[in-house]
Design a protein around this motif. Structure first.
Motif, PDB file in Angstrom:
ATOM      1  N   ALA A 121       0.919  -1.307   0.107  1.00 57.68           N
ATOM      2  CA  ALA A 121      -0.062  -0.004   0.131  1.00 57.68           C
ATOM      3  C   ALA A 121       0.686   1.383  -0.029  1.00 57.68           C
ATOM      4  N   VAL A 122       1.915   1.306   0.893  1.00 61.24           N
ATOM      5  CA  VAL A 122       2.886   2.477   0.904  1.00 61.24           C
ATOM      6  C   VAL A 122       3.561   2.569  -0.559  1.00 61.24           C
ATOM      7  N   VAL A 123       4.159   1.577  -1.039  1.00 59.84           N
ATOM      8  CA  VAL A 123       4.832   1.655  -2.503  1.00 59.84           C
ATOM      9  C   VAL A 123       3.768   2.256  -3.299  1.00 59.84           C
ATOM     10  N   LEU A 124       2.448   1.633  -3.459  1.00 51.72           N
ATOM     11  CA  LEU A 124       1.648   2.164  -4.386  1.00 51.72           C
ATOM     12  C   LEU A 124       1.075   3.680  -4.204  1.00 51.72           C
ATOM     13  N   LEU A 125       0.900   4.079  -2.929  1.00 50.44           N
ATOM     14  CA  LEU A 125       0.749   5.429  -2.645  1.00 50.44           C
ATOM     15  C   LEU A 125       1.984   6.252  -2.959  1.00 50.44           C
ATOM     16  N   LEU A 169       4.018   5.753  -5.735  1.00 48.57           N
ATOM     17  CA  LEU A 169       3.737   5.797  -7.262  1.00 48.57           C
ATOM     18  C   LEU A 169       2.868   6.755  -7.498  1.00 48.57           C
ATOM     19  N   ILE A 170       1.637   6.454  -6.930  1.00 48.94           N
ATOM     20  CA  ILE A 170       0.561   7.729  -7.346  1.00 48.94           C
ATOM     21  C   ILE A 170       0.934   9.110  -6.960  1.00 48.94           C
ATOM     22  N   TRP A 171       1.424   9.391  -5.542  1.00 50.46           N
ATOM     23  CA  TRP A 171       1.806  10.773  -5.364  1.00 50.46           C
ATOM     24  C   TRP A 171       3.013  11.309  -6.153  1.00 50.46           C
ATOM     25  N   GLY A 172       4.036  10.046  -6.396  1.00 48.14           N
ATOM     26  CA  GLY A 172       5.352  10.790  -7.037  1.00 48.14           C
ATOM     27  C   GLY A 172       5.007  11.016  -8.522  1.00 48.14           C
ATOM     28  N   TYR A 173       4.266  10.162  -9.209  1.00 49.71           N
ATOM     29  CA  TYR A 173       3.830  10.606 -10.565  1.00 49.71           C
ATOM     30  C   TYR A 173       2.901  11.787 -10.728  1.00 49.71           C
ATOM     31  N   ASN A 174       2.215  12.043  -9.532  1.00 51.87           N
ATOM     32  CA  ASN A 174       1.325  13.258  -9.764  1.00 51.87           C
ATOM     33  C   ASN A 174       2.089  14.482  -9.860  1.00 51.87           C
ATOM     34  N   TRP A 175       3.369  14.658  -9.483  1.00 55.28           N
ATOM     35  CA  TRP A 175       4.086  16.126  -9.924  1.00 55.28           C
ATOM     36  C   TRP A 175       4.209  16.128 -11.327  1.00 55.28           C
ATOM     37  N   VAL A 176       4.430  15.171 -12.251  1.00 55.62           N
ATOM     38  CA  VAL A 176       4.395  15.284 -13.466  1.00 55.62           C
ATOM     39  C   VAL A 176       3.088  15.429 -13.885  1.00 55.62           C
ATOM     40  N   VAL A 177       1.825  14.961 -13.578  1.00 54.02           N
ATOM     41  CA  VAL A 177       0.667  15.270 -13.749  1.00 54.02           C
ATOM     42  C   VAL A 177       0.170  16.679 -13.636  1.00 54.02           C
ATOM     43  N   LEU A 225      -9.123  14.493 -13.054  1.00 52.50           N
ATOM     44  CA  LEU A 225      -9.620  13.047 -12.532  1.00 52.50           C
ATOM     45  C   LEU A 225      -8.610  12.178 -11.765  1.00 52.50           C
ATOM     46  N   TYR A 226      -7.290  12.250 -12.100  1.00 52.27           N
ATOM     47  CA  TYR A 226      -6.339  11.739 -11.728  1.00 52.27           C
ATOM     48  C   TYR A 226      -5.902  12.107 -10.070  1.00 52.27           C
ATOM     49  N   ASN A 227      -6.029  13.415  -9.669  1.00 56.73           N
ATOM     50  CA  ASN A 227      -6.028  14.034  -8.582  1.00 56.73           C
ATOM     51  C   ASN A 227      -7.082  13.588  -7.582  1.00 56.73           C
ATOM     52  N   ALA A 228      -8.232  13.608  -8.252  1.00 51.68           N
ATOM     53  CA  ALA A 228      -9.690  13.338  -7.477  1.00 51.68           C
ATOM     54  C   ALA A 228      -9.696  11.999  -7.173  1.00 51.68           C
ATOM     55  N   LEU A 229      -9.501  10.735  -7.903  1.00 50.99           N
ATOM     56  CA  LEU A 229      -9.580   9.603  -7.776  1.00 50.99           C
ATOM     57  C   LEU A 229      -8.389   8.929  -6.974  1.00 50.99           C
ATOM     58  N   PRO A 230      -7.515   8.267  -7.906  1.00 50.45           N
ATOM     59  CA  PRO A 230      -6.396   7.797  -7.089  1.00 50.45           C
ATOM     60  C   PRO A 230      -5.316   8.792  -6.349  1.00 50.45           C
ATOM     61  N   GLY A 231      -5.544  10.070  -6.810  1.00 49.34           N
ATOM     62  CA  GLY A 231      -4.876  10.926  -6.112  1.00 49.34           C
ATOM     63  C   GLY A 231      -5.229  11.407  -4.625  1.00 49.34           C
ATOM     64  N   THR A 232      -6.555  11.373  -4.558  1.00 52.95           N
ATOM     65  CA  THR A 232      -7.028  11.640  -3.194  1.00 52.95           C
ATOM     66  C   THR A 232      -7.855  10.561  -2.568  1.00 52.95           C
ATOM     67  N   ALA A 233      -9.031  10.023  -3.313  1.00 55.14           N
ATOM     68  CA  ALA A 233      -9.768   8.959  -2.443  1.00 55.14           C
ATOM     69  C   ALA A 233      -9.016   7.709  -2.248  1.00 55.14           C
ATOM     70  N   LEU A 234      -8.244   7.190  -3.313  1.00 61.09           N
ATOM     71  CA  LEU A 234      -7.476   5.805  -2.978  1.00 61.09           C
ATOM     72  C   LEU A 234      -6.481   6.278  -2.274  1.00 61.09           C
TER      73      LEU A 234
END
Length: 303
Positions: A14-18, A20-28, A218-227
């Motif tokens: 879960a930490v690794v997936l989190l 990945l989501i937050w790290g890639y979000n800087w590019v997003v 959508l990336y920020n709202a769904l994986p970036g926030t909710a998940l």
């Protein structure tokens, strides 16, 4: 033994997936602000996150009543308006990878604030981490080179300082028994109002509704926030906070790598050296927290 390993591997995943989501979000986010002002995008992503959080709290049967205003309003202004707003604003002037590293210096500022505000003494490891962080920052800033862009750096550092200040505020002023998800909803909504006000003053209120921009929202709202909230809560419930914190060290590293691969942001020699030294400082801080967790008894989950 197998059950124990299984019970540890899932929170670590879960930490690794989190990360990945937050790290890639800087590019997003860097891509998104080409179609929208950074503060306006920050306000939009925050309010879209609120719209996602409300049904989640209803499904989870969490309390919806607003926490005490004297606690949650400053918390929202620090955590969401300050941290999120200045982080997005910094991306307007600096690269995604560099901004991620500077923002994630937050544990260094938190350590210094906790020393002053909470009376937490600094160990020798903490002083070494502080010295390394300042050396790394000096290498990134290159004060001997007057052609550098200081605005993005300053905004990124301010984002990390606001983030650290919000953690101190939470630790000192959180009323006992407050539901974490309820507090998150209200501080996000209040901070979103601050972002909307800042955007109205600073940004042109123009949006190009491109597929990339819609995808970023959508990336920020769904994986970036909710998940992400669920992954973080699950990790904290099943791992020592020091281990969970060390896992998030991957976030700026992934941000740097993703920005290099997708955006062509290749750090120079001094900038690369500074990033490496800052990573070393953050690893020392996380290791110190990990040692503290190992000395304390493991709390029994309340739910």
């Amino acid at each position: 033994m197998k059950a124990s390993r299984h019970g540890t591997l899932l929170p670590l995943a879960a930490v690794v997936l989190l990360s990945l989501i937050w790290g890639y979000n800087w590019v997003v986010m860097k891509v998104a602000i080409s179609d929208c002002g950074p503060l306006l995008f920050a306000a939009l992503r925050v309010w879209l996150s609120v719209l996602v959080l409300i049904p989640l709290l209803l499904v989870m049967k969490r309390p919806m009543a607003m926490p005490p205003a004297r606690y949650v309003i400053p918390f929202g202004l620090l955590q969401t308006t300050g941290f999120v707003g200045f982080a997005l604003w910094a991306l307007e002037y600096g690269g995604a990878g560099r901004t991620a590293v500077l923002v994630y210096m937050m544990p260094i500022w938190l350590m210094l604030m906790a020393w002053q505000a909470l009376g937490e003494r600094l160990s020798g490891i903490a002083w070494l981490a502080l010295a390394l962080a300042l050396l790394g920052l000096l290498a990134i800033l290159k004060p001997w080179d007057f052609s550098g862009n200081w605005r993005g750096t300053l905004l990124a550092l301010l984002a990390g300082i606001f983030w650290a200040a919000s953690a101190i505020w939470q630790k000192r002023h959180a009323p006992p028994g407050q539901d974490l998800f309820t507090v998150t909803l209200w501080q996000t909504a209040i901070g979103g109002l601050g972002l909307a006000l800042m955007a109205g003053i600073v940004d042109p209120l123009t949006i190009h509704w491109t597929p990339a921009f819609i995808g970023a929202l959508l990336y920020n709202a769904l994986p970036g926030t909710a998940l992400a909230y669920f992954l973080w809560a699950y990790a904290l419930q099943n791992l020592p906070s020091g281990i969970a914190g060390m896992g998030t060290l991957l976030v700026p590293l992934i941000g740097v790598a993703a920005a290099w691969l997708q955006l062509g942001e290749r750090p120079g020699i001094w900038e690369s050296a500074g990033m490496v030294v800052i990573f070393m400082a953050l690893a020392l801080v996380s290791w110190q927290h990990l040692r503290s967790d190992a000395r304390e008894p493991t709390p029994t989950p309340q739910e």
